[in-house]
Design a protein around this motif. Structure first.
Motif, PDB file in Angstrom:
ATOM      1  N   GLN A 199       0.801  -1.224   0.000  1.00 34.65           N
ATOM      2  CA  GLN A 199       0.000   0.000   0.000  1.00 34.65           C
ATOM      3  C   GLN A 199       0.836   1.277   0.000  1.00 34.65           C
ATOM      4  O   GLN A 199       0.310   2.361   0.238  1.00 34.65           O
ATOM      5  N   LEU A 200       2.118   1.175  -0.313  1.00 40.72           N
ATOM      6  CA  LEU A 200       2.982   2.354  -0.340  1.00 40.72           C
ATOM      7  C   LEU A 200       2.420   3.398  -1.305  1.00 40.72           C
ATOM      8  O   LEU A 200       2.206   3.120  -2.485  1.00 40.72           O
ATOM      9  N   GLY A 201       2.127   4.583  -0.802  1.00 40.40           N
ATOM     10  CA  GLY A 201       1.626   5.672  -1.615  1.00 40.40           C
ATOM     11  C   GLY A 201       0.122   5.717  -1.785  1.00 40.40           C
ATOM     12  O   GLY A 201      -0.421   6.692  -2.304  1.00 40.40           O
ATOM     13  N   TYR A 202      -0.579   4.683  -1.336  1.00 41.95           N
ATOM     14  CA  TYR A 202      -2.027   4.623  -1.542  1.00 41.95           C
ATOM     15  C   TYR A 202      -2.754   5.765  -0.836  1.00 41.95           C
ATOM     16  O   TYR A 202      -3.584   6.452  -1.447  1.00 41.95           O
ATOM     17  N   SER A 203      -2.479   5.964   0.439  1.00 42.83           N
ATOM     18  CA  SER A 203      -3.214   6.977   1.217  1.00 42.83           C
ATOM     19  C   SER A 203      -3.047   8.372   0.638  1.00 42.83           C
ATOM     20  O   SER A 203      -4.016   9.129   0.518  1.00 42.83           O
ATOM     21  N   ASP A 204      -1.816   8.736   0.274  1.00 42.79           N
ATOM     22  CA  ASP A 204      -1.573  10.058  -0.302  1.00 42.79           C
ATOM     23  C   ASP A 204      -2.275  10.215  -1.644  1.00 42.79           C
ATOM     24  O   ASP A 204      -2.879  11.253  -1.929  1.00 42.79           O
ATOM     25  N   THR A 205      -2.207   9.191  -2.474  1.00 39.46           N
ATOM     26  CA  THR A 205      -2.855   9.249  -3.789  1.00 39.46           C
ATOM     27  C   THR A 205      -4.368   9.335  -3.627  1.00 39.46           C
ATOM     28  O   THR A 205      -5.031  10.138  -4.299  1.00 39.46           O
ATOM     29  N   ASN A 206      -4.915   8.539  -2.718  1.00 34.56           N
ATOM     30  CA  ASN A 206      -6.357   8.556  -2.489  1.00 34.56           C
ATOM     31  C   ASN A 206      -6.819   9.939  -2.006  1.00 34.56           C
ATOM     32  O   ASN A 206      -7.815  10.468  -2.501  1.00 34.56           O
ATOM     33  N   HIS A 236      -5.349  12.800  -2.544  1.00 34.99           N
ATOM     34  CA  HIS A 236      -5.204  13.739  -3.659  1.00 34.99           C
ATOM     35  C   HIS A 236      -6.371  13.601  -4.648  1.00 34.99           C
ATOM     36  O   HIS A 236      -6.938  14.591  -5.105  1.00 34.99           O
ATOM     37  N   LEU A 237      -6.743  12.361  -4.965  1.00 35.83           N
ATOM     38  CA  LEU A 237      -7.847  12.140  -5.895  1.00 35.83           C
ATOM     39  C   LEU A 237      -9.170  12.634  -5.311  1.00 35.83           C
ATOM     40  O   LEU A 237     -10.011  13.173  -6.043  1.00 35.83           O
ATOM     41  N   GLU A 238      -9.361  12.461  -4.010  1.00 32.10           N
ATOM     42  CA  GLU A 238     -10.587  12.961  -3.377  1.00 32.10           C
ATOM     43  C   GLU A 238     -10.668  14.481  -3.487  1.00 32.10           C
ATOM     44  O   GLU A 238     -11.756  15.026  -3.664  1.00 32.10           O
ATOM     45  N   ASP A 239      -9.540  15.157  -3.392  1.00 34.04           N
ATOM     46  CA  ASP A 239      -9.523  16.611  -3.589  1.00 34.04           C
ATOM     47  C   ASP A 239      -9.768  16.958  -5.062  1.00 34.04           C
ATOM     48  O   ASP A 239     -10.516  17.869  -5.389  1.00 34.04           O
ATOM     49  N   LEU A 240      -9.125  16.219  -5.948  1.00 25.51           N
ATOM     50  CA  LEU A 240      -9.186  16.491  -7.383  1.00 25.51           C
ATOM     51  C   LEU A 240     -10.599  16.313  -7.950  1.00 25.51           C
ATOM     52  O   LEU A 240     -11.055  17.130  -8.751  1.00 25.51           O
ATOM     53  N   VAL A 241     -11.302  15.269  -7.545  1.00 26.44           N
ATOM     54  CA  VAL A 241     -12.626  14.995  -8.096  1.00 26.44           C
ATOM     55  C   VAL A 241     -13.611  16.104  -7.731  1.00 26.44           C
ATOM     56  O   VAL A 241     -14.564  16.364  -8.470  1.00 26.44           O
ATOM     57  N   GLN A 242     -13.369  16.798  -6.644  1.00 27.11           N
ATOM     58  CA  GLN A 242     -14.274  17.877  -6.241  1.00 27.11           C
ATOM     59  C   GLN A 242     -14.259  19.043  -7.221  1.00 27.11           C
ATOM     60  O   GLN A 242     -15.192  19.848  -7.238  1.00 27.11           O
ATOM     61  N   ASP A 243     -13.218  19.129  -8.053  1.00 25.74           N
ATOM     62  CA  ASP A 243     -13.134  20.181  -9.065  1.00 25.74           C
ATOM     63  C   ASP A 243     -13.886  19.845 -10.348  1.00 25.74           C
ATOM     64  O   ASP A 243     -13.982  20.678 -11.244  1.00 25.74           O
TER      65      ASP A 243
END
Length: 126
Positions: free
Chosen positions: A32-39, A41-48
């Motif tokens: 799961q290396l990097g999963y939490s940060d990527t998730n 970021h995507l949660e922020d990105l989809v809001q746009d």
């Protein structure tokens, strides 16, 4: 004693149909290396994405995760599906993070909700 935490938790509100949902169900690997940060970021990105209505998450004790994303129309969902950073995360998920997943996309034709009214607690209530 309540089985529910006192934190403010609520599902995404019901919207006027029609709208779309994408239901993403996963079982993750131990890598799961990097999963939490990527998730995050995507949660922020989809809001746009114009037409994004919200997102619900749930996870079972056994490791099944479910994310439901709500979109006003098919164009909004398509914009998110084609987002370059989202596509890169999908590829990394297949390569590293997911043991298995399913994606279901549906058009919502009926929607309603319920919220219990808050009742002030008496100082003598136990």
């Amino acid at each position: 004693m309540s089985m529910h935490p006192e934190a403010t938790v609520a599902p995404v509100e019901a919207h006027e149909p029609p709208y779309y949902v994408a239901v993403f169900t996963t079982v993750r690997t131990s890598h799961q290396l990097g999963y939490s940060d990527t998730n995050a970021h995507l949660e922020d990105l989809v809001q746009d994405v114009p037409g994004f209505l919200g997102m619900d998450h749930a996870q079972t004790p056994g490791g099944l995760s479910i994310t439901v994303a709500y979109f006003r129309d098919a164009d909004a969902l398509t914009e998110w599906r084609r987002n370059a950073e989202h596509r890169a995360a999908q590829k990394r998920g297949q390569d590293e993070w997911y043991q298995s997943y399913t994606l279901h996309v549906a058009k919502v034709e009926r929607s309603h909700g319920f919220t219990r009214a808050q009742v002030p607690q008496s100082s003598t209530a136990r």
